[in-house]
Design an enzyme around this catalytic site. Structure first.
Site, PDB file in Angstrom:
ATOM      1  N   PHE A 108       0.815  -1.216   0.000  1.00 38.27           N
ATOM      2  CA  PHE A 108       0.000   0.000   0.000  1.00 38.27           C
ATOM      3  C   PHE A 108       0.853   1.273   0.000  1.00 38.27           C
ATOM      4  O   PHE A 108       1.863   1.355   0.697  1.00 38.27           O
ATOM      5  CB  PHE A 108      -0.852   0.031   1.280  1.00 38.27           C
ATOM      6  CG  PHE A 108      -2.287  -0.396   1.098  1.00 38.27           C
ATOM      7  CD1 PHE A 108      -2.854  -0.575  -0.147  1.00 38.27           C
ATOM      8  CD2 PHE A 108      -3.084  -0.602   2.209  1.00 38.27           C
ATOM      9  CE1 PHE A 108      -4.173  -0.963  -0.290  1.00 38.27           C
ATOM     10  CE2 PHE A 108      -4.406  -0.992   2.084  1.00 38.27           C
ATOM     11  CZ  PHE A 108      -4.947  -1.172   0.830  1.00 38.27           C
ATOM     12  N   GLU A 109       0.411   2.278  -0.745  1.00 31.70           N
ATOM     13  CA  GLU A 109       0.974   3.638  -0.695  1.00 31.70           C
ATOM     14  C   GLU A 109       2.495   3.650  -0.812  1.00 31.70           C
ATOM     15  O   GLU A 109       3.192   4.385  -0.133  1.00 31.70           O
ATOM     16  CB  GLU A 109       0.520   4.348   0.587  1.00 31.70           C
ATOM     17  CG  GLU A 109      -0.989   4.550   0.623  1.00 31.70           C
ATOM     18  CD  GLU A 109      -1.461   5.271   1.867  1.00 31.70           C
ATOM     19  OE1 GLU A 109      -0.629   5.898   2.549  1.00 31.70           O
ATOM     20  OE2 GLU A 109      -2.655   5.211   2.162  1.00 31.70           O
ATOM     21  N   GLY A 110       2.993   2.814  -1.704  1.00 29.60           N
ATOM     22  CA  GLY A 110       4.428   2.697  -1.919  1.00 29.60           C
ATOM     23  C   GLY A 110       4.963   1.418  -1.325  1.00 29.60           C
ATOM     24  O   GLY A 110       5.050   1.283  -0.107  1.00 29.60           O
TER      25      GLY A 110
END
Length: 646
Positions: free
Chosen positions: A424-426
């Site tokens: 998630f998110e990178g």
């Protein structure tokens, strides 16, 4: 005349890097503890004394947490959400009535105006009841419409959308595409200007909240034309706009209750008034939003750590093997110690980063990224250790345990739910590269032209002179420091408590060693440094450990002076730092002694088919179909599965 529709971009690696570089925040207007750490400067004054929330922030935050806890205990059935893979509408509506959609929104727009610290405490609390609810609230506020508008929206946009986001409307963030993840230079969704509107076309993948969202933040590429700068741009889009179709609700190994889908945009007309910021600022808006938005993931990891510690304590005291509770067997006890010490450190990292964000005195772009990276990796390890402690019961589902008369402990679920945090998110690998870019920023600033193959000899000569001046001043400062003085940081060795001053001296010495190692690598590889991802990942992991050690020590001292658990906090900080130092020493050793080059040769062999014989003797249960789904723009041929909450 409007610009023609965009063709799918074809970009080189260099062009992709240039797009990412242009989206970075180039300036450092405020100090950064983590940035200084990577430069070999241990700025304890930036984090100690530990920053604290105001009395009003505490009052407002605790008041909401009390209401939220009661709601979670009486209205949320996490097992039901897991079983049915859906959050009931009445639960979401209850959260709306509580004001949970507007935790981070200013009260003048109908929100609660909680600080980052209390927002994360709320996410941890609700996430412990149901991780899917934590994701819904986080995606809505951390990366959805509220945060980009808070930072970059016009007064008119805030007045129009924020009251809706605070009480009634769920938002989602649409960046990823079937063939575009962390490489936004290849973004294919287009936004073609037409009069006072933009016409959006494209397909977005993994749109968390997208299935139930009322408002979307969409990243799309505006073609360059007369009067239009062009570039990746952010828009607020109404989900019920003609041409918006949610084509699929995705299912995952964990977080089964999240409303994540595939959203197609076909000739969607969006008014220019809904554009966030100028054309071409979309990536910068996304990255800036994530500076604090990423802190929602450590919040979920802290919640998981606390729960894992509780279960490990209760189970290990009740379960006996060979005449004594399993907790008293060293092999299990070591796992419990790791869970307790690491959970303490995770909360220290989260609270320190969050409070620094609230103070707005420091630039926390690296701290936020390190918190996400460290928490997602260590949170997963904590959950894995709990499953091991529980043995066969850790692998068994909660429903199965309940059916045969035992306590329904969802240990296997938390393992599945936490796994996505490393993506998630990178992803961890992308976070390594993002943080490494910031960590070597000072070096690239003085040596950029020197290592750029396209620069002229005169440019390289000038850069070489500038680099010589910089390093002549910087390198001597990395030879000695307070870490070599036995009495340094003596305040962290109060009577009757473990000595934490030695850990701070270790952090100071290691920060200088880390900076020297980075310099040696720059000297050795120069322009090829950016390709040494294994080395850069270890550099970042060392920095993450040093940051976590610093946060743990500072938090222990805070608790010693403000609460009644100072002695225990010092003990946990001491154990964590000792465990962390072992990991740091291993990482330092692997900077120069590793199998990176050999691994590269093996990869070339794998891709070239040299080891295909090794794959024989199995059957492949995968289904038919392309590796990446077709995302050609056009009208949807599927049923719209958008499900607004009523």
């Amino acid at each position: 005349m409007s610009a023609p529709p965009l063709k799918k971009p074809v970009v080189t690696e260099r062009e992709a890097r240039q797009v990412a570089e242009a989206a970075r925040e180039q300036d450092w207007r405020k100090p950064s503890f983590a940035k200084e750490l990577f430069l070999g400067r241990f700025r304890l004054d930036l984090i100690h004394p530990h920053p604290l929330p105001t009395d009003e922030a505490v009052r407002r935050g605790e008041q909401f947490l009390s209401k939220l806890r009661d709601f979670c205990e009486t209205k949320v059935d996490g097992a039901l959400i897991e079983r049915e893979a859906r959050i009931p509408d009445e639960v979401i509506n209850g959260l709306k009535e509580l004001g949970a959609l507007g935790m981070k929104i200013d009260p003048k727009y109908g929100g609660l105006g909680l600080t980052q610290v209390y927002y994360n405490k709320a996410l941890a609390l609700v996430g412990s009841a149901s991780p899917a609810i934590g994701v819904l609230l986080s995606a809505h506020q951390s990366i959805g419409v509220p945060q980009p508008l808070k930072l970059f929206g016009t007064p008119e946009q805030k007045q129009k959308f924020l009251p809706r986001c605070a009480r009634t409307d769920i938002s989602a963030f649409l960046l990823t595409e079937p063939d575009v993840g962390s490489d936004p230079a290849r973004l294919a969704t287009s936004a073609v200007p037409e009069g006072d509107d933009y016409i959006l076309d494209g397909v977005k993948l993994w749109t968390t909240n997208g299935v139930v969202a009322d408002l979307l933040v969409v990243m799309a590429r505006v073609p360059k034309s007369e009067g239009h700068k062009g570039g990746i741009t952010a828009f607020v889009v109404e989900t019920d706009s003609p041409g918006v179709t949610v084509e699929n609700r995705n299912a995952f190994m964990g977080l089964r209750g999240i409303e994540n889908g595939v959203t197609r945009l076909h000739q969607v007309r969006v008014p220019a008034a809904n554009r966030i910021g100028p054309e071409g600022a979309g990536l910068k808006i996304a990255l800036t939003t994530l500076n604090t938005g990423r802190l929602s993931l450590p919040a979920s990891c802290v919640a998981a750590g606390k729960w894992c510690l509780k279960i490990a304590r209760e189970w290990s005291a009740a379960r006996e093997q060979w005449g004594k509770p399993v907790a008293h067997h060293e092999a299990v006890g070591q796992k419990i110690s790791f869970i307790a010490a690491t959970t303490f450190a995770l909360e220290a990292v989260l609270d320190l980063s969050s409070q620094m964000a609230d103070e707005d005195r420091n630039d926390i772009r690296i701290e936020g990224a390190l918190a996400k990276l460290f928490a997602s990796e260590m949170g997963w390890r904590i959950a894995d250790e709990l499953v091991q402690i529980r043995g066969g019961r850790g692998f068994e589902t909660a429903d199965s345990l309940r059916a045969r008369g035992e306590r329904a402990v969802p240990a296997e679920q938390i393992l599945r739910d936490l796994r996505i945090n490393r993506i998630f998110e990178g992803s961890t690998e992308i976070m390594h590269l993002l943080i490494a870019r910031e960590a070597v920023d000072a070096h690239l600033s003085v040596a950029g032209d020197l290592i750029d193959p396209e620069k002229s000899l005169s440019d390289k000569a000038k850069a070489g002179a500038n680099a010589g001046v910089f390093y002549a001043k910087w390198l001597p400062k990395l030879v000695a420091g307070p870490g070599q003085l036995p009495r340094a940081y003596a305040d962290f060795h109060p009577a009757g408590h473990p000595d934490l001053s030695g850990h701070l001296r270790y952090v100071e010495r290691s920060a200088r060693k880390l900076a020297r190692s980075t310099f040696y690598a720059m000297s050795r590889w120069q322009g090829r440094m950016e390709t040494k991802q294994g080395f850069l990942g270890r550099i970042v992991d060392i920095g993450a450990e040093l940051f976590a050690m610093s946060a743990a020590v500072v938090r222990a001292e805070l608790l010693r002076t403000t609460e009644g658990h100072g002695r225990e906090a010092y003990q946990l900080a001491d154990v964590f730092c000792r465990q962390s130092r072992i990991r740091v020493e291993e990482l330092f050793g692997r900077l120069w002694s590793n199998t990176d080059d050999l691994d590269h040769k093996v990869v070339k062999g794998v891709l070239g088919g040299a080891y295909e014989w090794l794959e024989r003797g199995v059957v492949d249960p995968s289904g038919e179909g392309p590796w990446i789904a077709d995302a050609t723009p056009g009208p949807s041929e599927k049923e719209n599965v958008h499900r607004p909450i009523r």
